[in-house]
Design a protein around this motif. Structure first.
Motif, PDB file in Angstrom:
ATOM      1  N   SER A  19       3.470   7.853  -5.295  1.00  0.00           N
ATOM      2  CA  SER A  19       2.014   7.963  -5.409  1.00  0.00           C
ATOM      3  C   SER A  19       1.339   6.741  -4.786  1.00  0.00           C
ATOM      4  O   SER A  19       0.322   6.864  -4.099  1.00  0.00           O
ATOM      5  N   LEU A  20       1.914   5.548  -5.006  1.00  0.00           N
ATOM      6  CA  LEU A  20       1.317   4.350  -4.413  1.00  0.00           C
ATOM      7  C   LEU A  20       1.446   4.388  -2.888  1.00  0.00           C
ATOM      8  O   LEU A  20       0.532   3.996  -2.162  1.00  0.00           O
ATOM      9  N   GLN A  21       2.564   4.908  -2.392  1.00  0.00           N
ATOM     10  CA  GLN A  21       2.723   4.989  -0.944  1.00  0.00           C
ATOM     11  C   GLN A  21       1.675   5.914  -0.326  1.00  0.00           C
ATOM     12  O   GLN A  21       1.182   5.651   0.770  1.00  0.00           O
ATOM     13  N   ARG A  22       1.321   6.969  -1.054  1.00  0.00           N
ATOM     14  CA  ARG A  22       0.248   7.856  -0.553  1.00  0.00           C
ATOM     15  C   ARG A  22      -1.065   7.084  -0.422  1.00  0.00           C
ATOM     16  O   ARG A  22      -1.830   7.271   0.517  1.00  0.00           O
ATOM     17  N   VAL A  23      -1.338   6.191  -1.413  1.00  0.00           N
ATOM     18  CA  VAL A  23      -2.555   5.367  -1.364  1.00  0.00           C
ATOM     19  C   VAL A  23      -2.490   4.419  -0.166  1.00  0.00           C
ATOM     20  O   VAL A  23      -3.449   4.304   0.618  1.00  0.00           O
ATOM     21  N   PHE A  24      -1.335   3.741   0.012  1.00  0.00           N
ATOM     22  CA  PHE A  24      -1.179   2.828   1.151  1.00  0.00           C
ATOM     23  C   PHE A  24      -1.386   3.586   2.468  1.00  0.00           C
ATOM     24  O   PHE A  24      -2.055   3.096   3.370  1.00  0.00           O
ATOM     25  N   GLY A  49       3.278   0.082   5.340  1.00  0.00           N
ATOM     26  CA  GLY A  49       2.878   1.457   5.649  1.00  0.00           C
ATOM     27  C   GLY A  49       1.405   1.745   5.408  1.00  0.00           C
ATOM     28  O   GLY A  49       1.025   2.878   5.106  1.00  0.00           O
ATOM     29  N   ILE A  50       0.555   0.710   5.572  1.00  0.00           N
ATOM     30  CA  ILE A  50      -0.894   0.946   5.500  1.00  0.00           C
ATOM     31  C   ILE A  50      -1.271   1.915   6.619  1.00  0.00           C
ATOM     32  O   ILE A  50      -0.771   1.818   7.742  1.00  0.00           O
ATOM     33  N   GLY A  51      -2.160   2.865   6.325  1.00  0.00           N
ATOM     34  CA  GLY A  51      -2.468   3.930   7.277  1.00  0.00           C
ATOM     35  C   GLY A  51      -3.051   3.456   8.576  1.00  0.00           C
ATOM     36  O   GLY A  51      -2.603   3.829   9.666  1.00  0.00           O
ATOM     37  N   LYS A  52      -4.091   2.607   8.489  1.00  0.00           N
ATOM     38  CA  LYS A  52      -4.770   2.176   9.710  1.00  0.00           C
ATOM     39  C   LYS A  52      -5.143   0.712   9.616  1.00  0.00           C
ATOM     40  O   LYS A  52      -5.721   0.267   8.615  1.00  0.00           O
ATOM     41  N   LEU A  53      -4.841  -0.037  10.674  1.00  0.00           N
ATOM     42  CA  LEU A  53      -5.197  -1.452  10.752  1.00  0.00           C
ATOM     43  C   LEU A  53      -6.192  -1.637  11.896  1.00  0.00           C
ATOM     44  O   LEU A  53      -5.897  -1.289  13.046  1.00  0.00           O
ATOM     45  N   ILE A  54      -7.367  -2.178  11.568  1.00  0.00           N
ATOM     46  CA  ILE A  54      -8.383  -2.494  12.571  1.00  0.00           C
ATOM     47  C   ILE A  54      -8.192  -3.966  12.929  1.00  0.00           C
ATOM     48  O   ILE A  54      -8.316  -4.838  12.063  1.00  0.00           O
ATOM     49  N   LEU A  55      -7.818  -4.244  14.172  1.00  0.00           N
ATOM     50  CA  LEU A  55      -7.401  -5.589  14.592  1.00  0.00           C
ATOM     51  C   LEU A  55      -8.472  -6.190  15.495  1.00  0.00           C
ATOM     52  O   LEU A  55      -8.749  -5.659  16.571  1.00  0.00           O
ATOM     53  N   ILE A  56      -9.055  -7.313  15.066  1.00  0.00           N
ATOM     54  CA  ILE A  56     -10.194  -7.873  15.804  1.00  0.00           C
ATOM     55  C   ILE A  56      -9.935  -9.334  16.187  1.00  0.00           C
ATOM     56  O   ILE A  56      -9.717 -10.184  15.319  1.00  0.00           O
ATOM     57  N   ASP A  57      -9.931  -9.614  17.473  1.00  0.00           N
ATOM     58  CA  ASP A  57      -9.834 -10.991  17.984  1.00  0.00           C
ATOM     59  C   ASP A  57     -10.156 -10.972  19.474  1.00  0.00           C
ATOM     60  O   ASP A  57      -9.722 -10.062  20.175  1.00  0.00           O
ATOM     61  N   LEU A 202      -2.583  -5.209  -1.129  1.00  0.00           N
ATOM     62  CA  LEU A 202      -1.747  -4.176  -1.760  1.00  0.00           C
ATOM     63  C   LEU A 202      -2.086  -4.033  -3.241  1.00  0.00           C
ATOM     64  O   LEU A 202      -2.126  -2.919  -3.774  1.00  0.00           O
ATOM     65  N   ARG A 203      -2.346  -5.152  -3.910  1.00  0.00           N
ATOM     66  CA  ARG A 203      -2.680  -5.098  -5.345  1.00  0.00           C
ATOM     67  C   ARG A 203      -4.029  -4.417  -5.580  1.00  0.00           C
ATOM     68  O   ARG A 203      -4.187  -3.673  -6.541  1.00  0.00           O
ATOM     69  N   ILE A 204      -4.998  -4.673  -4.698  1.00  0.00           N
ATOM     70  CA  ILE A 204      -6.294  -3.994  -4.825  1.00  0.00           C
ATOM     71  C   ILE A 204      -6.089  -2.485  -4.681  1.00  0.00           C
ATOM     72  O   ILE A 204      -6.622  -1.695  -5.461  1.00  0.00           O
ATOM     73  N   LEU A 205      -5.280  -2.091  -3.679  1.00  0.00           N
ATOM     74  CA  LEU A 205      -5.025  -0.655  -3.480  1.00  0.00           C
ATOM     75  C   LEU A 205      -4.294  -0.052  -4.684  1.00  0.00           C
ATOM     76  O   LEU A 205      -4.476   1.110  -5.016  1.00  0.00           O
ATOM     77  N   ALA A 206      -3.481  -0.864  -5.336  1.00  0.00           N
ATOM     78  CA  ALA A 206      -2.735  -0.405  -6.521  1.00  0.00           C
ATOM     79  C   ALA A 206      -3.585  -0.510  -7.794  1.00  0.00           C
ATOM     80  O   ALA A 206      -3.092  -0.240  -8.894  1.00  0.00           O
ATOM     81  N   LYS A 207      -4.832  -0.932  -7.621  1.00  0.00           N
ATOM     82  CA  LYS A 207      -5.769  -1.147  -8.748  1.00  0.00           C
ATOM     83  C   LYS A 207      -5.222  -2.166  -9.751  1.00  0.00           C
ATOM     84  O   LYS A 207      -5.430  -2.034 -10.957  1.00  0.00           O
TER      85      LYS A 207
END
Lengths: 211, 64
Positions: A19-24, A49-57, A202-207
């Motif tokens: 379930s947590l992996q689905r959130v990630f 395994g975060i779904g999308k990373l927006i990379l800015i530099d 990761l902890r925020i996503l895991a609440k």
């Protein structure tokens, strides 16, 4: 031979729980600044395994970056966002990356960050850190912000901590070690701070919120 | 008294701008939260601290 998307997802679920992996996998995280903090945050989050990373530099890979940043010697001169997207695609081929080779300013912040659930501040200059933190807290009342301050020098690693400043604002680092005063940066200490930031995401996503 | 960065401080009646100047913070490198809400830099001059308020001043240092 590269494993299939299903195989990678199953392996991650084995470590994190299904379930947590689905959130990630459905999370979108923006990483602002791809130096010692940002490139290491990105690798940790891609591996998770975060779904999308927006990379800015806006910057390019320099020889002095290699001791602490996730680039290779043969990438010197490349835009960091493109070099990092390439490296992440080799580590975690099913993580979506959105590279932006631009300088983040108050004028383009909204468009670049509005899609993210969580914003990581990973700049090196104090003025830029302040700009992003003020902008994000003022304009994105529903997003979480994970910032960093104080990881220069050869001070004790045990001084690096994560503090929840307010409901949506976390700050990692020792709060005091300024690179302009210390004059040095050590890979492991910077990576430690980056690891605090990545793990806080990761902890925020895991609440699991800090007090 | 106003709790500033965890310390009870005699700052009621001062504006955020006055407190920041008297404490030698550089306004270019800080973020200020009053009772868990960000104070916009343009409001530092007009935001007056009251008894019972909680103020957090985060001052950033370089490196990353």
């Amino acid at each position: 031979m590269i494993p299939s998307h299903e195989e990678m997802t199953a392996a991650l679920a084995q470590r994190h729980g299904e379930s947590l992996q689905r959130v990630f996998s459905s999370a979108k995280v923006a990483i602002c600044g791809l130096g010692g903090l940002g490139s290491n945050i990105a690798v940790s989050l891609a591996r998770a395994g975060i779904g999308k990373l927006i990379l800015i530099d806006f910057d390019r890979v320099d020889i002095t970056n290699l001791h602490r940043q996730q680039y290779k010697a043969n990438q010197i001169g490349m835009f960091k966002c493109e070099a990092l997207a390439q490296n992440l695609s080799e580590i975690a081929p099913y993580v979506q990356t959105e590279p932006h080779c631009v300088r983040l300013t108050e004028e383009n912040c909204f468009d670049l960050l509005c899609d993210a659930d969580i914003i990581c501040e990973a700049f090196d200059k104090a003025e830029n850190k302040s700009m992003l933190v003020n902008y994000a807290l003022e304009h994105f009342p529903d997003k979480y912000l994970v910032a960093a301050s104080g990881m220069a020098g050869i001070g004790s690693p045990n001084e690096i901590v994560t503090r929840r400043v307010s409901k949506r604002f976390y700050l990692c680092g020792d709060g005091k070690s300024d690179v302009n005063e210390c004059g040095s940066l050590f890979s492991a200490r910077v990576m430690l701070c980056a690891a605090h930031q990545a793990h806080t995401v990761l902890r925020i996503l895991a609440k699991e919120f800090e007090d | 008294m106003v709790t500033i960065n965890g310390v009870a401080t005699d700052a009621a009646g001062k504006t955020v701008a006055e407190y920041i100047a008297s404490s030698n913070y550089d306004p270019q490198v800080i973020a200020v939260e009053l009772n868990e809400d960000i104070v916009s830099k343009k409001d530092y001059d007009t935001t007056v601290l009251k008894d019972g308020d909680t103020l957090e001043v985060v001052s950033f240092v370089g490196g990353g």
